[in-house]
Design an enzyme around this catalytic site. Structure first.
Site, PDB file in Angstrom:
ATOM      1  N   ASP A  85     -13.443  67.853 -74.039  1.00  8.76           N
ATOM      2  CA  ASP A  85     -12.011  67.558 -74.050  1.00  8.76           C
ATOM      3  C   ASP A  85     -11.550  67.084 -75.424  1.00  8.76           C
ATOM      4  O   ASP A  85     -12.338  66.615 -76.249  1.00  8.76           O
ATOM      5  CB  ASP A  85     -11.652  66.516 -72.989  1.00  8.76           C
ATOM      6  CG  ASP A  85     -12.335  65.162 -73.206  1.00  8.76           C
ATOM      7  OD1 ASP A  85     -13.515  65.144 -73.641  1.00  8.76           O
ATOM      8  OD2 ASP A  85     -11.703  64.135 -72.931  1.00  8.76           O
ATOM      9  N   GLU A 133     -14.329  62.317 -72.074  1.00  8.65           N
ATOM     10  CA  GLU A 133     -14.757  61.301 -73.040  1.00  8.65           C
ATOM     11  C   GLU A 133     -13.569  60.653 -73.730  1.00  8.65           C
ATOM     12  O   GLU A 133     -13.595  59.453 -74.026  1.00  8.65           O
ATOM     13  CB  GLU A 133     -15.695  61.933 -74.077  1.00  8.65           C
ATOM     14  CG  GLU A 133     -16.412  60.917 -74.964  1.00  8.65           C
ATOM     15  CD  GLU A 133     -15.617  60.483 -76.196  1.00  8.65           C
ATOM     16  OE1 GLU A 133     -15.979  59.457 -76.818  1.00  8.65           O
ATOM     17  OE2 GLU A 133     -14.624  61.171 -76.543  1.00  8.65           O
TER      18      GLU A 133
END
Length: 410
Positions: A113, A176
């Site tokens: 991400d 994350e």
């Protein structure tokens, strides 16, 4: 030539030299791979984009893993601007494994991400000489490419030497950038038994590594008062925004109480029409701290602030410490020194520095796994529309990771 890496010895034998030479010829393919992956928007909330990338990444890793699976994660709670606790859906984690029964085990990880949402204007890649600009090219799709090629190199080494005593697990998560709220359990499940870890966050713009990291916590304090007409019944109201401002002041005053500990009041949600006394406000803040021993004292002060509530109002605390500090202990320092010496082999002059930033390396360290978490590309301006990476760092960082991995082969 024989190189001594702490307790480990590694010879640059012909097979090793041949694989380093093979990696040196992969730059164009690595750039193409990176461009393909970075062209897909994978903001943490873009579940469709993250699933699309995961399918492409899985296809590339399939040939070198014994098995690779896409694991779903549980929804996580978040606090809305009205102070309501809601569920947030998250994309899953790719878990790939090779030689699970080997004598020594490594865990390699990086996130898929980015911080750029699907409607971000920063979506276009731009190549200017040795510099590639684009969303996630450094943080951390460049690192994902480096990991892929380092593992391809390792498998060539295993095939050439017949030494199958190093196994590995890859953990590629999709959350994350918001603290790995959903994937932390998968790290505990698949990463805790590893002997060491490599994470492919971008190195510092200088090329150096990160050593000690602070811990981090994200919190919200929800303030509930009483709405009222600002003209007719002003004094019947209980102004949540004013109370939230007082909370923000108390939080800010915590700065300086502990060395290297910071409390950042990031946002206050609340308020509405000028003729209404606001009844809800949400104070959002982040804490960075160098030692896990500070958590109890910080928690005590947060509870004190929440209990110091004006008459007729209610406050509640949400959130928590999601990434413990990552201290520079002896096993971690030995691994850093090994990476440093591997870097010397290919002409990299590596040092390490402390930082207030956190990553999944903090979570692995808390599980007892020494890890170096800045094995990714050289670049900078991450989390901004000026993010970039240096193309000529792709090959050396893959070579560095490969040499580090084989230095750990029994």
């Amino acid at each position: 030539m024989q190189l001594l890496f702490g307790r480990f010895a590694m010879s640059l034998e012909p097979d090793t030299k041949s694989i380093l030479s093979w990696l040196a010829k992969q730059q164009d393919q690595m750039v193409t791979q990176l461009a393909d992956w970075a062209a897909i928007n994978t903001g943490t909330a873009n579940l469709a984009g993250l699933r699309q990338l995961a399918e492409l990444v899985e296809a590339e890793f399939t040939s070198i893993t014994d098995h690779i699976d896409y694991l779903a994660v549980d929804p996580q709670t978040e606090v809305s601007s009205r102070g309501e606790v809601t569920e947030r859906l998250l994309a899953g984690v790719l878990v790939g494994r090779r030689r699970e029964k080997a004598t020594r085990q490594a865990v390699l990880s990086i996130h898929m991400d980015t911080v750029y949402p699907a409607d971000s204007p920063f979506q276009t890649l731009k190549l200017a000489g040795n510099v590639l600009h684009g969303p996630g090219v450094a943080d951390a799709k460049g690192g994902l490419v480096v990991m892929l090629y380092a593992l391809r190199a390792l498998e060539r080494y295993v095939e050439a030497t017949g030494n199958r005593q190093l196994g590995w697990t890859i953990l590629l998560n999709s959350d994350e950038e918001i603290g790995s709220l959903g994937s932390r359990n998968i790290f505990a499940q698949y990463g805790s038994d590893a002997n060491f870890g490599l994470l492919f966050e971008p190195c510092l713009p200088s090329g150096h590594l990160i050593g000690q990291r602070k811990g981090s916590g994200n919190f919200e304090i929800v303030v509930r008062g009483q709405a009222a007409h600002a003209g007719r019944e002003f004094y019947k109201g209980r102004n949540a925004v004013v109370a939230a401002a007082n909370v923000a002041r108390q939080l800010h005053e915590l700065n300086g109480r502990w060395p290297d500990t910071t409390v950042n009041v990031a946002k206050i949600d609340g308020g509405g029409p000028n003729n209404v006394v606001p009844d809800v406000a949400v104070v959002r803040f982040n804490i960075r701290y160098p030692s896990q021993q500070h958590e109890a004292e910080l928690s005590h002060d947060l509870e004190r602030i929440v209990q110091d509530v004006p008459e007729g109002m209610v406050m509640s605390l949400h959130g928590g410490f999601f990434a413990p500090p990552k201290p520079l202990n002896e096993p971690y320092q030995q691994l850093l020194e090994t990476v440093q010496k591997c870097g010397e082999t290919i002409g990299l002059d590596l040092a390490w520095e402390s930082t207030g930033g956190v990553c999944d390396g903090n979570r692995l360290a808390a599980l007892g796994v020494p890890n170096v978490d800045t094995m990714g590309v050289q670049g900078g301006n991450i989390h901004s529309p000026q993010e970039y990476m240096l193309i000529d760092s792709l090959v050396p960082r893959a070579q560095l990771a490969f040499l580090t991995l084989i230095s750990q082969v029994p």
